[in-house]
Design a protein around this motif. Structure first.
Motif, mmCIF file in Angstrom:
data_model
loop_
_atom_site.group_PDB
_atom_site.id
_atom_site.type_symbol
_atom_site.label_atom_id
_atom_site.label_comp_id
_atom_site.label_asym_id
_atom_site.label_seq_id
_atom_site.Cartn_x
_atom_site.Cartn_y
_atom_site.Cartn_z
ATOM 1 N N SER A 279 1.525 3.412 11.025
ATOM 2 C CA SER A 279 0.678 2.862 9.977
ATOM 3 C C SER A 279 1.522 2.153 8.921
ATOM 4 O O SER A 279 2.521 2.697 8.437
ATOM 5 N N THR A 280 1.116 0.950 8.545
ATOM 6 C CA THR A 280 1.795 0.216 7.468
ATOM 7 C C THR A 280 1.403 0.743 6.099
ATOM 8 O O THR A 280 1.962 0.310 5.089
ATOM 9 N N LEU A 281 0.452 1.667 6.044
ATOM 10 C CA LEU A 281 0.008 2.235 4.773
ATOM 11 C C LEU A 281 0.808 3.474 4.381
ATOM 12 O O LEU A 281 0.686 3.960 3.252
ATOM 13 N N LEU A 282 1.605 3.992 5.306
ATOM 14 C CA LEU A 282 2.346 5.231 5.093
ATOM 15 C C LEU A 282 3.824 5.023 5.409
ATOM 16 O O LEU A 282 4.163 4.134 6.198
ATOM 17 N N ALA B 56 9.499 17.137 -4.764
ATOM 18 C CA ALA B 56 9.371 15.725 -5.130
ATOM 19 C C ALA B 56 10.336 14.842 -4.357
ATOM 20 O O ALA B 56 10.047 13.661 -4.116
ATOM 21 N N LEU B 57 11.497 15.373 -3.975
ATOM 22 C CA LEU B 57 12.506 14.567 -3.302
ATOM 23 C C LEU B 57 12.462 14.724 -1.789
ATOM 24 O O LEU B 57 13.444 14.489 -1.094
ATOM 25 N N LYS B 58 11.290 15.108 -1.291
ATOM 26 C CA LYS B 58 11.011 15.070 0.140
ATOM 27 C C LYS B 58 10.033 13.932 0.387
ATOM 28 O O LYS B 58 9.059 13.765 -0.341
ATOM 29 N N ALA B 59 10.308 13.140 1.432
ATOM 30 C CA ALA B 59 9.435 12.004 1.726
ATOM 31 C C ALA B 59 8.057 12.493 2.146
ATOM 32 O O ALA B 59 7.918 13.528 2.817
ATOM 33 N N ASN B 60 7.041 11.750 1.761
ATOM 34 C CA ASN B 60 5.685 12.056 2.204
ATOM 35 C C ASN B 60 5.535 11.730 3.690
ATOM 36 O O ASN B 60 6.299 10.931 4.238
ATOM 37 N N SER C 10 0.814 -1.217 0.000
ATOM 38 C CA SER C 10 0.000 0.000 0.000
ATOM 39 C C SER C 10 0.846 1.265 0.000
ATOM 40 O O SER C 10 0.313 2.361 -0.200
ATOM 41 N N ARG C 11 2.143 1.124 0.210
ATOM 42 C CA ARG C 11 3.008 2.309 0.234
ATOM 43 C C ARG C 11 3.524 2.694 -1.147
ATOM 44 O O ARG C 11 4.161 3.745 -1.287
ATOM 45 N N PHE C 12 3.244 1.893 -2.172
ATOM 46 C CA PHE C 12 3.822 2.135 -3.491
ATOM 47 C C PHE C 12 2.737 2.010 -4.568
ATOM 48 O O PHE C 12 2.593 0.966 -5.206
ATOM 49 N N PRO C 13 1.948 3.053 -4.761
ATOM 50 C CA PRO C 13 0.811 2.949 -5.684
ATOM 51 C C PRO C 13 1.178 2.480 -7.091
ATOM 52 O O PRO C 13 0.406 1.737 -7.707
ATOM 53 N N SER C 14 2.320 2.871 -7.606
ATOM 54 C CA SER C 14 2.680 2.496 -8.976
ATOM 55 C C SER C 14 2.964 1.008 -9.120
ATOM 56 O O SER C 14 2.926 0.481 -10.232
ATOM 57 N N TRP C 15 3.275 0.334 -8.022
ATOM 58 C CA TRP C 15 3.675 -1.077 -8.116
ATOM 59 C C TRP C 15 2.687 -2.022 -7.471
ATOM 60 O O TRP C 15 2.907 -3.225 -7.463
#
Length: 824
Positions: A655-658, A645-649, A554-559
């Motif tokens: 949470s395992t989702l973030l 873009a190169l700052k972490a969200n 859930s942490r990597f929407p593209s994959w």
């Protein structure tokens, strides 16, 4: 008010009778949704196994047979109605997708995974993660959220949410709960019901915007506040939940601006799709959208008894926009694809999937699209709808439309719909982010970044209104909401919104997509550049290695793995990493991109653009971006001055989702480049800093973002047909076809979903149609074992996904294998 539009030539309207059904593959058998083990299958435990267990809210059992471990989970309360598909987790590890009974009380799967042999705990899982709460969670009516002051809206938000000049009238219609029969739902019946907002005093035909809500409980009892999602029409004492009325604020705004807005009800599909496992109702939702457009076409001609006279001569069905929320998101994509396959399609010119699911990984080229992802989505928490953006980027050579994806910080899944919002909705509703004390997304945390329900609703209205005014109305002032030109982020209402955007093909020069090794991209210095795709431990047909060893999908929407394309390659890109420099004499890591001859004059473009994200290992980092011209002159800029873009969200640490690792588009405006001849740019260099780090990079291009010219795709449609085979035949010949020849090769992925599998295995393969070919036969290996199957015929599912050079037609079928040991 005149709304300018770009029309494409040729017939664009269908004005025949209501399509009660849309042709679909005839499916005679019902296939159980058995689980696919997330780890590589192992041989069954040699010892006989029978196990049982219980908790306060559930009981489970595991029995062993020749085909693996049969895991059954029974719940005291019905399974929550969610858009994600349920899974079963053993000792915290998801073993795959589960079949659920129509009453929502029982889940089951068959697996060969050894973790099922001696389980200590069995519970529900969603999106690969075990649920911490198994019982149904509905917030009682009247509960609200902690409020906070409404932020000052940005000027674009004010413009997008401002009421227009027209008086709004209602033209609702309701033809009952069983008005249509949907082939995509095994010929089950559903309602034909909608709320319609019309600009009453606007002249002439108006563009049409249609909304499709997602999966929510279908029925509720107003006296007991209980919900029911197991029968349609609603049982006695229950009434349909009006989910379709949850976007009325947006509809009012758009109608006042001159658009006819139609929000349709899909409760009948929601109540019946749990036991329909081929595509979870996606085809049915697409068919329902077209049924409504057919009805509206008749109403526009004055030939639809029971429809309001306000609609006669008022609907421009050559200019249609679709918004779909959650499962409705994939539903409107399917509607656009079904529409493109018609002899006389409607002019579907824009599609907005809102917090969407993407079970099948279908692409949507040639239609302007904006995917909206809520950062605090607790339902579709893996944000799989990102695949609509990623997979469609290079699908068609003539694709000339805006493609955008927005990450809305602080938003959950539900609150875009007021009928899904506690304290506002009449029926039971909930905050889908269940961990209320989570430091980032929890509604009760003092440090939360969550939006209030009102703030999220306003942000949703601004995004939807702005997108359709941009794409259908030609209002280019709303481009900054979607094109990433605002720099680090855009403020939409109270929300911070990050974006990625791909410009239309005719206003873009692709220099380095970075989806595979290329001779014009080299890594120098002390860095390492690896092309990668997806997750470790999830076998795919990709020749590339995994991008991350994390198991937090859930942490990597593209994959995130797709439900019906789990072994298909997911979003390849470049992973650039570098160590810390020992001293100032070390050669810094660089990605050097040579610009091909013929692409060096970039004066007609607005920006150098690429997508970037800091990798999950952190820390925050930076790159120096440099352009070099033919005379060796250079211009440089720090990426951090252009984008964050190169700052972490943000991450709560619990949470395992973030946090989400999500690529943003970085734009370097060429008007700010000094000292370089833009008619002869030879090289782009990305230079790493002295401190160790890593970034993901993709889609290097020069571009000028515009909405582009939309409409139904004219690419051929790729379809798959079912087949029957004997177990001892060795293979099952599956036929994949194109609706018409293509001048260039077409590729598509064929996925077999076999559950535990004995005769077929869960796997994928890539198929390439040579130019002008229209049919390919794929021989699927059939394992001739000695086991006697529970039934004479075992049915497996097959899917086509992520086509390039084509779009999806009939996307799924079934392979029936007859057991030669059976005496039946």
């Amino acid at each position: 008010m005149s709304i300018p539009r770009t029309r494409r030539p040729g017939p664009r309207r269908t004005v025949g009778p209501v399509q009660a059904t849309v042709a679909a593959l005839a499916l005679a058998l019902t296939l159980p949704m058995t689980g696919t083990a997330l780890a590589s299958p192992a041989s069954p435990d040699p010892q006989p196994t029978t196990a049982t267990g219980s908790a306060a809210d559930r009981s489970w059992s595991v029995t062993r047979s020749a085909d693996g471990y049969h895991v059954t989970l029974k719940l005291d309360e019905p399974l929550p109605v969610r858009d994600a598909l349920p899974e079963i987790a053993v000792d915290g590890a998801s073993l795959g997708y589960a079949r659920q009974t129509t009453d929502g009380h029982t889940l089951s799967l068959v697996t060969t995974d050894l973790r099922a042999a001696h389980p200590g705990d069995v519970r529900v899982a969603w999106n690969g993660a075990a649920d911490t709460v198994t019982t149904s969670q509905h917030a009682p009516r009247g509960t609200g959220r902690r409020g906070k002051p409404t932020a000052t809206a940005a000027s674009l938000t004010e413009a997008a949410t401002a009421k227009g000049r027209y008086r709004v009238a209602r033209a609702d219609y309701d033809f009952g709960d069983t008005a249509v029969t949907l082939g995509g739902l095994s010929d089950r019946s559903a309602e034909l019901r909608a709320a319609v907002w019309v600009p009453a005093d606007a002249k002439g035909e108006r563009p049409v915007v249609l909304f499709l809500h997602g999966r929510h409980s279908a029925c509720w009892n107003a006296d007991t506040s209980k919900t029911n999602n197991t029968a349609w029409p609603c049982p006695e004492g229950y009434q349909p939940i009006p989910s379709y009325l949850g976007y009325d604020a947006t509809a009012e705004i758009l109608a006042s601006q001159g658009y006819a807005v139609v929000s349709i009800s899909a409760d009948g599909i929601n109540a019946q799709d749990a036991s329909y496992t081929d595509d979870a109702g996606t085809l049915a939702r697409g068919q329902l959208v077209l049924d409504h457009l057919d009805l509206l076409a008749r109403a526009d001609k004055g030939a639809a008894p029971g429809m309001s006279r306000l609609l006669k001569g008022r609907l421009d069905l050559s200019s249609v926009g679709l918004m779909g929320h959650s499962r409705g998101g994939e539903g409107v994509v399917k509607a656009a694809l079904l529409n493109a396959g018609r002899a006389h399609p409607y002019g579907i010119d824009a599609v907005l999937p809102l917090a969407p699911i993407d079970f099948g990984r279908e692409t949507l080229p040639d239609v302007p699209m904006a995917v909206v992802l809520p950062y605090c989505d607790g339902d579709v928490s893996n944000q799989q709808g990102q695949h609509f953006y990623d997979d469609s980027r290079y699908t068609g050579a003539d694709d000339d439309v805006l493609r955008s994806s927005l990450m809305v910080m602080g938003a959950d899944h539900n609150f875009f719909n007021t009928e899904w919002t506690p304290g506002v909705a009449a029926a039971p509703a909930s905050d889908d982010w269940s961990a209320s004390t989570d430091a980032v997304c929890g509604s009760a945390s003092p440090t939360t970044t969550r939006l209030t329900a009102a703030e999220q609703s306003e942000t949703g209205t601004a995004i939807m209104s702005g997108f359709f005014q941009l794409t259908l109305g030609g209002q280019d002032r709303f481009l900054p909401l979607f094109d990433g030109s605002q720099g680090a982020s855009t403020t939409i209402g109270a929300a911070t919104v990050h974006s990625e955007a791909q410009a239309p093909g005719r206003s873009r020069s692709d220099i380095a997509p970075l989806t595979a090794p290329s001779s014009n991209v080299i890594i120098t210095g002390g860095g390492s550049g690896t092309y990668c795709a997806g997750f470790t431990g999830r076998p795919t047909i990709s020749a590339l290695g995994a991008c991350t060893g994390s198991t937090g999908t859930s942490r990597f929407p593209s994959w995130t793995p797709a439900n019906y394309a789990g072994n298909v390659e997911a979003t390849p890109l470049l992973h650039l990493t570098w160590p810390e420099s020992a001293d100032s004499t070390d050669t810094p890591a660089q990605a050097v991109i040579e610009i091909p001859k013929g692409s060096r004059d970039v004066r007609r473009f607005d920006n150098l653009a690429f997508r970037a994200a800091v990798d999950e290992n952190g820390p925050d980092t930076d790159l120096t971006v440099k352009l070099t011209d033919g005379r060796g002159r250079t211009a440089s800029v720090a990426l951090s001055s252009l984008s964050d873009a190169l700052k972490a969200n943000p991450s709560s640490g619990t949470s395992t989702l973030l946090p989400k690792t999500w690529l943003q588009t970085v734009n370097w405006p060429l008007e700010k480049v000094r000292g370089v001849d833009l008619s002869d740019v030879r090289r782009i260099t990305l230079t790493a800093p002295a401190t160790a780090g890593g970034v993901y990079l993709s889609d290097v291009a020069f571009q000028t973002v515009r909405a582009g010219s939309g409409g139904p795709s004219e690419l051929p449609q790729v379809s798959v047909a079912g087949v029957s085979a004997a177990e001892d035949a060795g293979t099952a010949p599956v036929t994949v076809t194109l609706s018409r020849p293509s001048r260039t090769p077409v590729t598509v992925n064929l996925q077999t979903v076999a559950g535990a599998g004995t005769q077929l295995t869960t796997s994928a393969r890539k198929i390439t149609f040579p130019a002008r070919a229209t049919s390919m036969t794929v021989q699927l290996p059939v394992i001739d074992d000695t086991a006697v199957q529970p039934t004479a015929d075992t049915v497996y599912k097959i899917y086509v996904s992520v086509p390039v050079g084509a779009v999806t037609g009939q996307g799924y079928a079934r392979v029936t294998v007859h057991d030669d040991e059976s005496t039946v």
